[in-house]
Design an enzyme around this catalytic site. Structure first.
Site, PDB file in Angstrom:
ATOM      1  N   GLY A   4       0.820  -1.203   0.000  1.00  0.00           N
ATOM      2  CA  GLY A   4       0.000   0.000   0.000  1.00  0.00           C
ATOM      3  C   GLY A   4       0.851   1.248   0.000  1.00  0.00           C
ATOM      4  O   GLY A   4       1.709   1.413   0.865  1.00  0.00           O
ATOM      5  N   ASN A  34      -6.094  -5.121   7.653  1.00  0.00           N
ATOM      6  CA  ASN A  34      -5.931  -5.526   6.254  1.00  0.00           C
ATOM      7  C   ASN A  34      -7.075  -6.467   5.907  1.00  0.00           C
ATOM      8  O   ASN A  34      -7.279  -7.465   6.593  1.00  0.00           O
ATOM      9  CB  ASN A  34      -4.579  -6.237   6.079  1.00  0.00           C
ATOM     10  CG  ASN A  34      -4.415  -6.885   4.708  1.00  0.00           C
ATOM     11  OD1 ASN A  34      -3.686  -7.855   4.585  1.00  0.00           O
ATOM     12  ND2 ASN A  34      -5.045  -6.358   3.687  1.00  0.00           N
ATOM     13  N   GLY A  35      -7.803  -6.130   4.853  1.00  0.00           N
ATOM     14  CA  GLY A  35      -8.922  -6.979   4.431  1.00  0.00           C
ATOM     15  C   GLY A  35     -10.169  -6.153   4.268  1.00  0.00           C
ATOM     16  O   GLY A  35     -10.137  -4.923   4.385  1.00  0.00           O
ATOM     17  N   ASP A  95       2.365 -11.933 -14.244  1.00  0.00           N
ATOM     18  CA  ASP A  95       1.557 -12.657 -13.256  1.00  0.00           C
ATOM     19  C   ASP A  95       0.072 -12.658 -13.612  1.00  0.00           C
ATOM     20  O   ASP A  95      -0.652 -13.586 -13.268  1.00  0.00           O
ATOM     21  CB  ASP A  95       1.753 -12.051 -11.867  1.00  0.00           C
ATOM     22  CG  ASP A  95       1.196 -10.644 -11.807  1.00  0.00           C
ATOM     23  OD1 ASP A  95       1.898  -9.717 -12.233  1.00  0.00           O
ATOM     24  OD2 ASP A  95       0.044 -10.481 -11.371  1.00  0.00           O
TER      25      ASP A  95
HETATM   26  P1  AMP Z   1      -3.533  -4.697 -16.782  1.00  0.00           P
HETATM   27  O1  AMP Z   1      -2.528  -3.807 -17.371  1.00  0.00           O
HETATM   28  O2  AMP Z   1      -4.785  -3.965 -16.404  1.00  0.00           O
HETATM   29  O3  AMP Z   1      -3.833  -5.934 -17.593  1.00  0.00           O
HETATM   30  O4  AMP Z   1      -2.964  -5.196 -15.376  1.00  0.00           O
HETATM   31  C1  AMP Z   1      -2.022  -6.260 -15.346  1.00  0.00           C
HETATM   32  C2  AMP Z   1      -0.784  -5.823 -14.654  1.00  0.00           C
HETATM   33  O5  AMP Z   1      -1.139  -5.285 -13.377  1.00  0.00           O
HETATM   34  C3  AMP Z   1       0.188  -6.959 -14.412  1.00  0.00           C
HETATM   35  O6  AMP Z   1       1.462  -6.514 -14.839  1.00  0.00           O
HETATM   36  C4  AMP Z   1       0.183  -7.165 -12.914  1.00  0.00           C
HETATM   37  O7  AMP Z   1       1.474  -7.355 -12.420  1.00  0.00           O
HETATM   38  C5  AMP Z   1      -0.410  -5.900 -12.346  1.00  0.00           C
HETATM   39  N1  AMP Z   1      -1.382  -6.160 -11.288  1.00  0.00           N
HETATM   40  C6  AMP Z   1      -2.131  -7.239 -11.078  1.00  0.00           C
HETATM   41  N2  AMP Z   1      -2.909  -7.088  -9.981  1.00  0.00           N
HETATM   42  C7  AMP Z   1      -2.638  -5.864  -9.484  1.00  0.00           C
HETATM   43  C8  AMP Z   1      -3.098  -5.113  -8.359  1.00  0.00           C
HETATM   44  N3  AMP Z   1      -3.995  -5.615  -7.516  1.00  0.00           N
HETATM   45  N4  AMP Z   1      -2.589  -3.869  -8.174  1.00  0.00           N
HETATM   46  C9  AMP Z   1      -1.696  -3.347  -9.036  1.00  0.00           C
HETATM   47  N5  AMP Z   1      -1.213  -4.002 -10.094  1.00  0.00           N
HETATM   48  C10 AMP Z   1      -1.669  -5.251 -10.334  1.00  0.00           C
END
Ligand code: AMP
Length: 473
Positions: A38, A113-114, A360
């Site tokens: 955060g 957290n949550g 990821d």
């Molecule tokens: P997007 O560009 O919208 O497809 O988001 C995918 C990217 O956002 C990936 O590179 C992830 O590493 C990252 N990502 C996934 N979940 C989160 C999250 N909760 N907060 C910020 N980044 C994220």
């Protein structure tokens, strides 16, 4: 929010010591190790001569806790700290945590957290009974419930257990009073929370990487549904909430949220990510010249893919480590350019090559589309995108703020359609089965991939999510 991505959640830390120590500076160091959880606000509360003191601010831990403040608060016995991304409640200083309550019966500071799933109803009932609430987040009601139960029971642990039996959803908490530190983990153990020792002091943290940062020893994870109370004499007592379920650890912690050097409920985040990469290769073996991870979230899975396939790992990008949070940039154009400032392909590494690119997750598909375009411009011959999690399709009621289900690309296209949209030569997502194989004995919450949740969600909460989507058109 960065490019409309779902926001991360929060990080909590607590410390109690029989002797005065640098509780606030130690908390600040621990929060820095949890900063990835955060970046919107940071706060620490402590008790000095029985008086609750709290400092909170917007921004990074290092912005809020300057050396002046750390010196001022150099010695105390108890502190709790928090770093926040807003989930419930908007992003402003009022919603920053810890949440403090000063009452003749009990003064406390609480960091959460949550996301609670029955907070709207409880909030409504409290407001109807004449209570004035100061924040729009769901955490404040926890303080109120504890105080109410304290008036009734005059026993802090009983009051906390009673309050926590009343609430539902995800909560990993640390609570400080003038002479106790209490840690609580919800019945499903959605969010991580571990316990450690630093000399005579007892510490709790969202992730074990914060214990490592302090040189503390890991003792154990707080169990799902457990309330652990520590006093100033060094005594620790544990209680259980009703109906502890022991299942529901958020699998996205292993996919993205947690730091790879953390171990959560006995599972190494690093090992889990390497295994995800190995599985990705086994799922769809693909020839290529090299494997690379999208920095930093795809790096360990890329390593696993390389180990399993024998295809070498090589960097395709340089990441500019001086680029901070993209959301502070003034407009969309600046934010778009920030991607180019943040990541730059290494042309000599990429040109003419067949590349396995690993990230990821794909949420809206903005990141993968841009990165693949960069690689093509740098002369890549083929780009095979591999994602170390299944398609992200559903809202999370337990702490990840998915702002709009309709914006999730996997709700609009199948895998081939997404592959075309992002401009990859092929696309493969990790199967749910392979994702969960990172720890066969753990029953994870996989709700964001399946829409099945390990705990009930009040229909009113589901409806409010749906209403929000309808209102957005
Ligand atoms: P997007 O560009 O919208 O497809 O988001 C995918 C990217 O956002 C990936 O590179 C992830 O590493 C990252 N990502 C996934 N979940 C989160 C999250 N909760 N907060 C910020 N980044 C994220």
């Amino acid at each position: 929010m960065i490019y409309g991505k779902p926001k991360e959640e929060c990080g909590v830390f607590g410390i109690i010591s029989p002797k005065p120590i640098a509780a606030v500076p130690l908390s600040a160091s621990a929060l820095m190790a949890l900063q990835h959880r955060g970046e919107e606000s940071a706060g620490i509360a402590t008790f000095v001569d029985g008086v609750l003191k709290c400092k909170k601010g917007m921004g990074l831990v290092s912005d809020v806790f300057t050396s002046d403040y750390l010196e001022f608060a150099a010695s105390s016995k108890i502190a709790v700290g928090h770093v926040r991304y807003s989930t419930t409640g908007s992003c402003n200083i009022r919603n920053a945590q810890p949440i403090e309550t000063v009452h003749s019966k009990i003064s406390l500071a609480l960091a959460h957290n949550g996301n609670l799933t029955n907070s709207a109803r409880i909030r409504h009932e409290l407001v109807q009974s004449g209570m004035v609430l100061h924040t729009t987040n769901d955490t404040e009601i926890l303080n109120i419930l504890i105080v109410r139960n304290m008036i009734e029971t005059n026993d802090l642990e009983r009051a906390v257990v009673k309050a926590m039996n009343f609430v539902e959803g995800a909560f990993s908490l640390v609570i400080a009073t003038k002479d106790k530190l209490i840690a609580v983990r919800d019945r499903n153990g959605f969010k991580p929370l571990c316990m450690g020792k630093l000399g005579d002091a007892t510490v709790f943290a969202s992730e074990s990487c914060a214990l490592d940062a302090l040189g503390a020893t890991f003792v154990r994870d707080v169990r799902p549904g457990e309330v652990v109370s520590c006093d100033l004499k060094g005594n620790t007592t544990a209680y259980m909430l009703d109906n502890a379920a022991k299942s529901g650890l958020c699998v996205f912690e292993f996919v993205y949220f947690a730091r790879p050097d953390s171990v959560i409920d006995g599972i190494s985040v690093y090992d889990a990510r390497v295994e995800m990469g190995r599985c990705l290769y086994r799922q769809k073996p693909t020839e290529a010249d090299f494997v690379c991870g999208v920095p930093d979230s795809g790096l360990q899975a890329a390593q696993g893919y390389s180990m399993e396939s024998g295809i070498p790992m090589a960097p395709a990008f340089v990441k500019n480590k001086y680029v901070g949070r993209s959301f502070i940039l003034p407009d969309q154009v600046a934010r778009e350019n920030a991607v180019n400032i943040k990541l730059n392909p290494i042309k000599s590494s990429v040109a003419g090559k067949r590349i396995i690119l690993i990230d990821d997750s794909i949420v809206r598909s903005t990141t993968s589309t841009r990165i693949i375009k960069m690689l093509r411009r740098a002369g890549a011959k083929e780009v095979h995108m591999r994602i170390s999690s299944p398609p992200f399709k559903y809202e999370c009621y337990f702490g990840t703020d998915i702002d709009d289900r309709d914006k999730l690309v996997a709700n609009h296209y199948d895998v081939d359609g997404i592959c075309k949209k992002i401009g990859a030569d092929s696309l493969e997502y990790l199967s749910l089965e392979n994702l969960c194989s990172i720890s066969p004995s753990t029953r994870f919450c996989t709700g964001c991939f399946t829409g099945d949740y390990p705990a009930q969600v009040e229909p009113t909460l589901k409806n409010s999510f749906d209403d929000e989507l309808r209102n957005k058109g």
